[in-house]
Scaffold this active site. Structure first.
Site, PDB file in Angstrom:
ATOM      1  CG  ASP A  43      -5.442  -5.915  -5.890  1.00 27.25           C
ATOM      2  OD1 ASP A  43      -5.295  -7.134  -5.632  1.00 27.25           O
ATOM      3  OD2 ASP A  43      -4.562  -5.066  -5.664  1.00 27.25           O
ATOM      4  CE1 TYR A  80      -2.905 -10.131  -1.221  1.00 23.96           C
ATOM      5  CE2 TYR A  80      -2.008  -8.278  -2.445  1.00 23.96           C
ATOM      6  CZ  TYR A  80      -2.101  -9.001  -1.280  1.00 23.96           C
ATOM      7  OH  TYR A  80      -1.400  -8.600  -0.173  1.00 23.96           O
ATOM      8  CG  HIS A 107       1.531   1.003   3.563  1.00 27.18           C
ATOM      9  ND1 HIS A 107       1.253   1.399   2.284  1.00 27.18           N
ATOM     10  CD2 HIS A 107       2.205  -0.174   3.455  1.00 27.18           C
ATOM     11  CE1 HIS A 107       1.720   0.492   1.419  1.00 27.18           C
ATOM     12  NE2 HIS A 107       2.315  -0.467   2.119  1.00 27.18           N
ATOM     13  CG  ASP A 126       1.961  -3.848   4.354  1.00 30.95           C
ATOM     14  OD1 ASP A 126       1.615  -3.205   5.362  1.00 30.95           O
ATOM     15  OD2 ASP A 126       1.475  -3.638   3.228  1.00 30.95           O
ATOM     16  CD  GLU A 127       3.901  -3.155   0.003  1.00 30.42           C
ATOM     17  OE1 GLU A 127       3.969  -3.778  -1.061  1.00 30.42           O
ATOM     18  OE2 GLU A 127       2.990  -2.319   0.237  1.00 30.42           O
ATOM     19  CG  ASP A 138      -2.106   2.369   2.850  1.00 34.25           C
ATOM     20  OD1 ASP A 138      -1.005   2.856   2.532  1.00 34.25           O
ATOM     21  OD2 ASP A 138      -2.339   1.145   2.810  1.00 34.25           O
ATOM     22  NE  ARG A 154      -3.133   2.352  -0.461  1.00 28.43           N
ATOM     23  CZ  ARG A 154      -2.636   1.120  -0.446  1.00 28.43           C
ATOM     24  NH1 ARG A 154      -3.439   0.061  -0.464  1.00 28.43           N
ATOM     25  NH2 ARG A 154      -1.330   0.940  -0.368  1.00 28.43           N
ATOM     26  CD1 TRP A 210      -4.446  -5.698  -2.073  1.00 27.11           C
ATOM     27  CD2 TRP A 210      -4.439  -4.111  -0.496  1.00 27.11           C
ATOM     28  NE1 TRP A 210      -3.818  -6.215  -0.959  1.00 27.11           N
ATOM     29  CE2 TRP A 210      -3.800  -5.263   0.017  1.00 27.11           C
ATOM     30  CE3 TRP A 210      -4.552  -2.989   0.332  1.00 27.11           C
ATOM     31  CZ2 TRP A 210      -3.285  -5.321   1.315  1.00 27.11           C
ATOM     32  CZ3 TRP A 210      -4.031  -3.057   1.614  1.00 27.11           C
ATOM     33  CH2 TRP A 210      -3.407  -4.203   2.092  1.00 27.11           C
ATOM     34  CB  THR A 211      -9.829   0.246  -3.254  1.00 29.54           C
ATOM     35  OG1 THR A 211      -9.328   0.974  -2.126  1.00 29.54           O
ATOM     36  CG2 THR A 211     -10.738  -0.868  -2.788  1.00 29.54           C
ATOM     37  CD  GLU A 212      -3.372   0.042  -4.360  1.00 31.55           C
ATOM     38  OE1 GLU A 212      -4.332  -0.759  -4.410  1.00 31.55           O
ATOM     39  OE2 GLU A 212      -2.277  -0.239  -3.813  1.00 31.55           O
ATOM     40  CD1 TRP A 214       2.068  -9.504   3.075  1.00 30.71           C
ATOM     41  CD2 TRP A 214       1.901  -9.017   0.901  1.00 30.71           C
ATOM     42  NE1 TRP A 214       3.017  -8.542   2.785  1.00 30.71           N
ATOM     43  CE2 TRP A 214       2.930  -8.228   1.446  1.00 30.71           C
ATOM     44  CE3 TRP A 214       1.606  -8.889  -0.467  1.00 30.71           C
ATOM     45  CZ2 TRP A 214       3.677  -7.320   0.693  1.00 30.71           C
ATOM     46  CZ3 TRP A 214       2.350  -7.980  -1.223  1.00 30.71           C
ATOM     47  CH2 TRP A 214       3.365  -7.212  -0.644  1.00 30.71           C
TER      48      TRP A 214
HETATM   49  C1  ACM Z   1       0.252  -5.869   0.887  1.00 31.19           C
HETATM   50  O1  ACM Z   1      -0.264  -6.234  -0.184  1.00 31.19           O
HETATM   51  N1  ACM Z   1       1.111  -4.876   0.923  1.00 31.19           N
HETATM   52  C2  ACM Z   1      -0.084  -6.505   2.147  1.00 31.19           C
END
Ligand code: ACM
Length: 520
Positions: A409, A407, A253, A315-316, A178, A149, A458-460, A382
């Site tokens: 973030d 987390y 992702h 994930d996702e 990602d 990110r 996570w660095t969004e 997670w």
């Molecule tokens: C995640 O936070 N999507 C692993």
């Protein structure tokens, strides 16, 4: 009784003794051959900050010894004993990594200036006398850093590894790919970094799921690590007993990869490296060509990262494109799969088979459980603890990484107006500290499948190393102790007392941590 020294994470067993050991120009340093690498860290450190040159031949004064001792095998690979008396510091361990942790403890017994990058005159380099026997509760004590990110400079990666090692952490999970960027050079597919490492601009403000009305900064962002740089990182980490776990996201992702090679996508439509946060619909297709691409990429990854575990994300992954894709649907029919979850499970199993054949272990986020888990796969839980509980009870290894406790973030205060913009949530220091990575719902005979725990950064909303430091510390200090100590030995008030001194170490290191709300 002498005071309990501010060591973090707190050692399992520590007995303070009267007196102190003082480093002088006459102090000798003796190390077994296999301990030489660890001893060199101490030699270099004292030369740099104290101007003291520790030599084996120095004999008129006191001495430091690093010794391998198979008699201590019961402590495990990472355990150690450290005895400090006025005449001798004796570090013993069954393996070099235990001696490395003895060294980390020894540095925390010295004045905090030991962490300085420069000569610190006028300091007495003394160590209080103690006897310590120590070993970690968990073998996986990690931290994930998302460089997709926002790209983070190489110097920060080295500092991140140093900070992990200082806290006796041993896994650096490097989130390298990602939707918003591909950050690892792959020789066979140069467009991954020519195209995939760069986005035209980045959205401004908080992403609330709405694409309409978004504002962008107009500033190109990107960067990647060359294979040469990655080898340096892996070697730097190895010398500090940190295993680097690379993450290559699939099947979701993956928009940056699809932007570089559109044939990897489901629609044939050209996509850009994403400029917004959130979950993206563009995911890898399930064609043979895509598996060829992924195994080619992984071959280069395996060559760079010698550690056992390779993280493949998982994930996702929205299933919309697979539902709408005639070829994905044909693949499902041909394989006799009932739904797209099973297709994802089949996808991950194929990759698992490849990694297993190469002698490695696949690890993925807990969505890899959906539709059936691959035989050898390990799960990173997670979305809560449930995935980890189910996987461990079914005999799979797991790493506990629930967003509710790990987390980094998330906001550190409920007073959001006083904090930099964050993704959301609220994860105070105390909650990280009190987390127990071994849920009661895991049967005692499966508890060994909980390898440990790790923090996620996570660095969004985090664009700089300084902001990373602010979000990570001191919560990572709390996680380090959670991963090291059994719950019956954890004590929040005592942690906070030791943290006061520990934050001075971080000051000396120039870490831009967040000051705790209660400075008492
Ligand atoms: C995640 O936070 N999507 C692993």
């Amino acid at each position: 009784m002498p005071a309990y020294p501010p060591i973090l994470p707190r050692p399992r067993h520590l007995t303070p003794r009267e007196g102190q050991f003082t480093f002088t120009a006459q102090t000798a340093l003796l190390a077994d051959e296999a301990a030489e690498g660890v001893a060199a860290f101490l030699r270099d450190n004292l030369a740099r900050v104290a101007g003291i040159r520790l030599m084996p031949g120095n004999s008129s004064g006191n001495r430091v010894e690093f010794r391998l001792d198979e008699g201590l095998a019961a402590l495990g690979e990472e355990g150690y004993r450290l005895e400090v008396s006025p005449q001798r510091i004796l570090a013993r361990a069954p393996a070099p990594r235990g001696l490395f942790y003895a060294l980390q403890t020894l540095r925390q017994l010295l004045p905090v200036e030991i962490y300085s990058p420069t000569l610190q005159p006028g300091i007495e380099w003394c160590v209080p006398c103690v006897e310590i026997e120590d070993r970690p509760r968990f073998s996986w004590r990690g931290a994930m850093l998302d460089v997709a990110r926002h790209f983070m400079p190489l110097e920060f990666i080295f500092q991140w590894i140093d900070l992990l090692a200082l806290h006796k952490m041993n896994r650096f999970h490097w989130h390298l790919t990602d939707d918003q960027g591909w950050r690892i050079e792959i020789k066979k597919y140069p467009r991954l970094t020519e195209v995939g490492a760069w986005r035209k601009q980045t959205m401004v403000g908080h992403f609330d799921g709405q694409l309409e009305g978004l504002v962008f900064d107009g500033i190109p962002h990107g960067g990647f690590y060359t294979q040469e740089e990655i080898r340096r990182v892996v070697e730097y980490a190895r010398a500090r007993f940190v295993q680097v776990v690379p993450e290559i996201e699939m099947p979701g992702h993956s928009q940056a990869a699809i932007a570089a090679y559109p044939y990897l996508g489901n629609t044939g439509e050209a996509v850009e490296v994403s400029q917004v946060w959130g979950i993206h619909e563009h995911v890898f297709n399930v064609e043979e060509r895509t598996f060829q691409f992924l195994t080619d990429v992984l071959e280069e990854v395996l060559d760079l990262f010698p550690g056992a575990f390779i993280h493949v994300g998982g994930d996702e992954c929205p299933k919309k494109e697979w539902r709408e894709s005639p070829s994905a649907q044909a693949r499902m029919r041909e394989l006799g799969l009932k739904n797209e979850d099973e297709l994802q499970s089949w996808f991950i199993r194929r990759i698992d088979r490849f990694l297993t054949e190469q002698g490695r272990r696949l690890i993925g986020w807990d969505e890899i459980l959906e539709g059936g888990l691959a035989e050898n796969a390990a799960v990173m839980s997670w979305r809560g603890e449930e995935g980890g509980i189910a996987a461990a009870n079914a005999g799979h290894d797991v790493v506990m990484a629930p967003y509710t406790f790990t987390y980094l973030d998330y906001y550190q205060s409920e007073d959001r107006a006083r904090e930099p913009l964050a993704i959301g949530g609220y994860l105070p220091l105390e909650k990280v500290y009190l987390y127990d990575p071994l849920p009661a719902a895991i049967a005692p005979d499966q508890a060994h499948h909980v390898l440990g725990t790790q923090a996620q950064l996570w660095t969004e909303y985090i664009a700089t190393p300084q902001h990373c430091q602010y979000m990570a510390f001191p919560r990572l200090c709390a996680l380090a102790e959670t991963a090291w100590l059994p719950p019956e030995q954890k004590d929040l008030a005592d942690f906070k007392r030791r943290l006061r001194t520990h934050l001075r170490r971080l000051d000396v290191l120039g870490v831009a941590y967040r000051r705790p709300d209660d400075p008492d």
